[in-house]
Structures are given as structure tokens and as C-alpha cells.
Design a protein around this motif. Structure first.
Motif, short mmCIF file in Angstrom:
data_model
loop_
_atom_site.label_atom_id
_atom_site.label_comp_id
_atom_site.label_asym_id
_atom_site.label_seq_id
_atom_site.Cartn_x
_atom_site.Cartn_y
_atom_site.Cartn_z
N LEU A 48 -21.19 -1.18 1.73
CA LEU A 48 -20.24 -0.82 0.68
C LEU A 48 -19.13 0.06 1.26
CD1 LEU A 48 -19.24 -0.75 -2.23
CD2 LEU A 48 -20.80 1.16 -2.64
N ALA A 49 -19.50 1.04 2.06
CA ALA A 49 -18.50 1.90 2.69
C ALA A 49 -17.59 1.08 3.59
CB ALA A 49 -19.17 3.00 3.49
N ARG A 51 -16.79 -2.10 3.29
CA ARG A 51 -15.90 -2.88 2.44
C ARG A 51 -14.78 -2.02 1.86
NH1 ARG A 51 -18.95 -4.89 -2.22
NH2 ARG A 51 -18.04 -3.16 -3.34
N GLU A 52 -15.13 -0.81 1.42
CA GLU A 52 -14.13 0.07 0.81
C GLU A 52 -13.10 0.56 1.83
OE1 GLU A 52 -13.64 0.65 -2.43
OE2 GLU A 52 -15.23 -0.81 -2.75
N THR A 54 -12.22 -1.02 4.59
CA THR A 54 -11.39 -2.18 4.91
C THR A 54 -10.36 -2.41 3.82
OG1 THR A 54 -13.21 -3.17 6.16
CG2 THR A 54 -11.45 -4.64 5.47
N ALA A 55 -10.76 -2.33 2.56
CA ALA A 55 -9.83 -2.50 1.44
C ALA A 55 -8.76 -1.40 1.45
CB ALA A 55 -10.59 -2.50 0.12
N ALA A 56 -9.16 -0.18 1.76
CA ALA A 56 -8.20 0.93 1.81
C ALA A 56 -7.18 0.73 2.93
CB ALA A 56 -8.93 2.25 1.97
N HIS A 59 -4.74 -1.88 1.84
CA HIS A 59 -3.81 -1.31 0.86
C HIS A 59 -2.73 -0.48 1.56
CE1 HIS A 59 -2.30 0.58 -2.77
NE2 HIS A 59 -2.45 1.75 -2.17
#
Length: 87
Positions: A48-49, A51-52, A54-56, A59
């Protein structure tokens, strides 16, 4: 990656401007190293960390590209190069 001030042929010892430049560059290099280390550590915490983070990063790339100035585009390119390591 050499620091820009390191490429200057002569840095007079009594000239405060080059000293200031070197100080800022050392601060920047330190901040970048700490940021990379923190990101690597967060990526290892959990899926989860990972994925987050990578998404950040994705962005931040979009935000920098929207600013469309040379410095922001260069930063976006640098972050994009780091992204495959995160993915």
C-alpha cells in the motif's frame, strides 16, 4: 553529479558569493539525498505504501509539467527517471 559551483575555475576565498553558492548547493544535495532515502524506506513498508508513493510521484510530475517553465520541466524529468525504481 557535480555541483555547479564545483565547475567554477576560481573561487576567491574572500568572495562571499561563491561560498554562499556552495552552501546552498550542499543544502540542496543533502535535502535530495534525505528525500531519496525516505522515499526508498517508505516504498519498503508495504504494498500500500509502495502504491501511494508511486501515485504521489506521478502527481508531482503532472503538477511540475503544468507549470511549464524550464526548471519545473527539468524537475519533472528527474522525478520521472526515479519513478521506474518506485514502480
Amino acid at each position: 553529479m557535480p555541483l555547479p559551483a564545483a565547475r567554477e575555475p576560481t573561487l576567491a576565498q574572500d568572495d562571499p558569493n561563491p561560498t554562499w553558492k556552495v552552501g546552498v548547493e550542499v543544502d540542496l544535495a543533502t535535502a535530495l539525498a534525505l528525500s531519496r532515502a525516505a522515499t526508498r524506506a517508505l516504498l519498503e513498508l508495504s504494498p500500500l505504501a509502495h502504491r501511494e508513493i508511486t501515485a504521489a510521484l506521478e502527481h508531482e510530475i503532472k503538477v511540475l509539467e503544468r507549470q511549464n517553465d524550464p526548471l519545473s520541466l527539468a524537475a519533472a524529468s528527474a522525478v520521472r527517471q526515479y519513478l521506474p525504481e518506485a514502480a
